[in-house]
Design a protein around this motif. Structure first.
Motif, mmCIF file in Angstrom:
data_model
loop_
_atom_site.group_PDB
_atom_site.id
_atom_site.type_symbol
_atom_site.label_atom_id
_atom_site.label_comp_id
_atom_site.label_asym_id
_atom_site.label_seq_id
_atom_site.Cartn_x
_atom_site.Cartn_y
_atom_site.Cartn_z
ATOM 1 N N SER A 244 0.824 -1.221 0.000
ATOM 2 C CA SER A 244 0.000 0.000 0.000
ATOM 3 C C SER A 244 0.855 1.267 0.000
ATOM 4 O O SER A 244 0.454 2.290 0.550
ATOM 5 C CB SER A 244 -0.938 0.005 1.214
ATOM 6 N N THR A 245 2.014 1.225 -0.655
ATOM 7 C CA THR A 245 2.932 2.363 -0.575
ATOM 8 C C THR A 245 2.409 3.645 -1.229
ATOM 9 O O THR A 245 2.989 4.710 -1.018
ATOM 10 C CB THR A 245 4.304 2.015 -1.203
ATOM 11 N N TRP A 246 1.332 3.566 -2.026
ATOM 12 C CA TRP A 246 0.762 4.794 -2.601
ATOM 13 C C TRP A 246 -0.624 5.069 -2.028
ATOM 14 O O TRP A 246 -1.459 5.706 -2.654
ATOM 15 C CB TRP A 246 0.710 4.717 -4.132
ATOM 16 N N VAL A 247 -0.840 4.607 -0.804
ATOM 17 C CA VAL A 247 -2.126 4.806 -0.132
ATOM 18 C C VAL A 247 -1.876 5.561 1.169
ATOM 19 O O VAL A 247 -1.150 5.087 2.053
ATOM 20 C CB VAL A 247 -2.827 3.473 0.167
ATOM 21 N N SER A 248 -2.462 6.733 1.297
ATOM 22 C CA SER A 248 -2.337 7.504 2.535
ATOM 23 C C SER A 248 -3.546 8.413 2.690
ATOM 24 O O SER A 248 -4.167 8.822 1.706
ATOM 25 C CB SER A 248 -1.045 8.334 2.522
ATOM 26 N N GLY A 249 -3.889 8.691 3.933
ATOM 27 C CA GLY A 249 -5.013 9.574 4.230
ATOM 28 C C GLY A 249 -6.371 8.934 4.047
ATOM 29 O O GLY A 249 -7.384 9.632 3.969
ATOM 30 N N GLN A 250 -6.415 7.593 4.013
ATOM 31 C CA GLN A 250 -7.658 6.890 3.713
ATOM 32 C C GLN A 250 -8.235 6.173 4.940
ATOM 33 O O GLN A 250 -7.504 5.774 5.842
ATOM 34 C CB GLN A 250 -7.419 5.848 2.616
ATOM 35 N N THR A 251 -9.550 6.007 4.937
ATOM 36 C CA THR A 251 -10.247 5.168 5.915
ATOM 37 C C THR A 251 -10.978 4.075 5.163
ATOM 38 O O THR A 251 -11.743 4.357 4.235
ATOM 39 C CB THR A 251 -11.251 5.988 6.744
ATOM 40 N N ILE A 252 -10.711 2.827 5.547
ATOM 41 C CA ILE A 252 -11.415 1.692 4.951
ATOM 42 C C ILE A 252 -12.288 1.050 6.019
ATOM 43 O O ILE A 252 -11.857 0.854 7.157
ATOM 44 C CB ILE A 252 -10.421 0.658 4.362
ATOM 45 N N PHE A 253 -13.537 0.765 5.658
ATOM 46 C CA PHE A 253 -14.462 0.118 6.581
ATOM 47 C C PHE A 253 -14.527 -1.366 6.276
ATOM 48 O O PHE A 253 -14.770 -1.772 5.143
ATOM 49 C CB PHE A 253 -15.845 0.765 6.496
ATOM 50 N N VAL A 254 -14.266 -2.164 7.298
ATOM 51 C CA VAL A 254 -14.284 -3.622 7.162
ATOM 52 C C VAL A 254 -15.523 -4.105 7.898
ATOM 53 O O VAL A 254 -15.525 -4.212 9.129
ATOM 54 C CB VAL A 254 -12.998 -4.242 7.735
ATOM 55 N N ASN A 255 -16.594 -4.347 7.146
ATOM 56 C CA ASN A 255 -17.906 -4.501 7.778
ATOM 57 C C ASN A 255 -18.811 -5.507 7.074
ATOM 58 O O ASN A 255 -20.030 -5.450 7.210
ATOM 59 C CB ASN A 255 -18.607 -3.140 7.833
ATOM 60 N N GLY A 256 -18.208 -6.420 6.308
ATOM 61 C CA GLY A 256 -19.026 -7.387 5.591
ATOM 62 C C GLY A 256 -19.928 -6.781 4.542
ATOM 63 O O GLY A 256 -20.894 -7.395 4.093
ATOM 64 N N GLY A 257 -19.622 -5.528 4.165
ATOM 65 C CA GLY A 257 -20.413 -4.848 3.137
ATOM 66 C C GLY A 257 -21.684 -4.203 3.650
ATOM 67 O O GLY A 257 -22.484 -3.696 2.860
ATOM 68 N N GLY A 258 -21.887 -4.202 4.972
ATOM 69 C CA GLY A 258 -23.168 -3.705 5.502
ATOM 70 C C GLY A 258 -23.027 -2.704 6.618
ATOM 71 O O GLY A 258 -21.971 -2.134 6.849
ATOM 72 N N VAL A 259 -24.117 -2.503 7.312
ATOM 73 C CA VAL A 259 -24.176 -1.592 8.449
ATOM 74 C C VAL A 259 -24.734 -2.364 9.637
ATOM 75 O O VAL A 259 -25.820 -2.943 9.560
ATOM 76 C CB VAL A 259 -25.085 -0.377 8.149
ATOM 77 N N GLN A 260 -23.959 -2.356 10.726
ATOM 78 C CA GLN A 260 -24.419 -3.048 11.943
ATOM 79 C C GLN A 260 -24.480 -2.023 13.084
ATOM 80 O O GLN A 260 -23.468 -1.369 13.364
ATOM 81 C CB GLN A 260 -23.464 -4.185 12.323
ATOM 82 N N THR A 261 -25.629 -1.884 13.691
ATOM 83 C CA THR A 261 -25.782 -0.990 14.827
ATOM 84 C C THR A 261 -26.496 -1.717 15.959
ATOM 85 O O THR A 261 -27.130 -2.745 15.752
ATOM 86 C CB THR A 261 -26.607 0.263 14.446
ATOM 87 N N LEU A 262 -26.357 -1.153 17.167
ATOM 88 C CA LEU A 262 -27.000 -1.776 18.334
ATOM 89 C C LEU A 262 -28.466 -1.402 18.449
ATOM 90 O O LEU A 262 -29.235 -2.097 19.120
ATOM 91 C CB LEU A 262 -26.258 -1.339 19.612
ATOM 92 N N SER A 263 -28.863 -0.304 17.785
ATOM 93 C CA SER A 263 -30.250 0.161 17.919
ATOM 94 C C SER A 263 -31.099 -0.264 16.729
ATOM 95 O O SER A 263 -30.584 -0.666 15.694
ATOM 96 C CB SER A 263 -30.268 1.686 18.035
#
Length: 263
Positions: A244-263
């Motif tokens: 990943s030497t040309w990757v900086s300033g990024q946020t990646i979400f590792v979430n099974g492709g979905g949205v999980q919340t407690l509510s």
């Protein structure tokens, strides 16, 4: 025209000769990440509140044939951060990778009619200020070595919208944007990114997870399972490694492709 040089697959993930600090590395996502980096050849320093747990994790790491160091560290204490960095440099002679994994807060319990400004301040001290300070302490050593990668553990809460989460979620959102800005300060030698876990089977999640909540989470998750610590560690390794030497300033979400919340 410069000719592109292909690297062997193993080289892209090779961390031999690199030194990594993993905060909160004694258990859960932190330990899984430390193990992944060790498997790639890095020497590992685990900084954790629980020294005995850190020592146990280091035994597992050293069994892989790399060097390890366990350091007791409270990320809310600046003296601890300074002493930990000094100890790592004394032990290994360098710092190349920083996994800012330790953090916490009152997410899910932050009823704004019942909590105080001090509660919100603590969220930011845990998740933003401590990691920023460790960057400040470690980046000079990374620049000196010519190789640096910093990875923050952020959270899906940084982009989700839920009740009783304002302080914790706000602090994690600040991490995402802070990382994007620090990339401009730390380059070109040092890259900085963040990994945002979805619902991951850790001790913290198990304390609040019910079959009903899990069912609801999976109904919004294309990959029909909750995350495991190793799932998150894979993304951490990607950011830490040369691939990943040309990757900086990024946020990646590792979430099974979905949205999980407690509510």
């Amino acid at each position: 025209m410069q000719k592109f040089q292909h690297k062997a697959f193993n080289e892209l993930f090779d961390l031999s000769g690199k030194v990594a600090i993993v905060t909160g590395g004694a258990n859960g996502i932190g330990k899984a990440t430390a193990m992944r980096l060790a498997e790639a050849g890095a020497s590992i320093a685990i900084a954790d509140l629980k020294l005995e747990d850190a020592k146990a994790a280091i035994k597992d790491i050293e069994a892989l044939g790399v060097k390890g160091l366990a350091v007791e560290c409270n990320i809310l204490k600046d003296d601890d951060l300074v002493a930990m960095v000094d100890q790592v440099v004394t032990e290994f002679g360098a710092i190349n990778i920083l996994i800012n994994n330790a953090g916490g807060g009152g997410g899910g319990k932050e009823d704004p009619t019942k909590i105080s400004v001090d509660d919100i301040r603590r969220d930011f001290e845990l998740n933003v200020f401590s990691g920023w300070r460790l960057c400040q302490l470690c980046v000079p050593y990374m620049k000196k070595s010519g190789y640096g990668s910093i990875v923050f553990t952020t959270s899906m809460s940084s982009v989700n919208k839920d009740p009783n989460m304002s302080g914790y979620a706000g602090s994690k959102a600040a991490v995402n944007h802070m990382v994007a800005n620090l990339a401009h300060d730390f380059g070109p030698e040092v890259r900085i990114n963040a990994v945002g876990p979805g619902a991951t089977r850790t001790h913290a999640l198990e304390t609040v997870l019910t079959p009903e909540i899990e069912k609801k989470m999976l109904s919004h998750t294309p990959i029909k399972r909750l995350g495991e610590a190793d799932d998150i560690a894979g993304a951490m390794l990607y950011f830490a490694a040369p691939i990943s030497t040309w990757v900086s300033g990024q946020t990646i979400f590792v979430n099974g492709g979905g949205v999980q919340t407690l509510s």
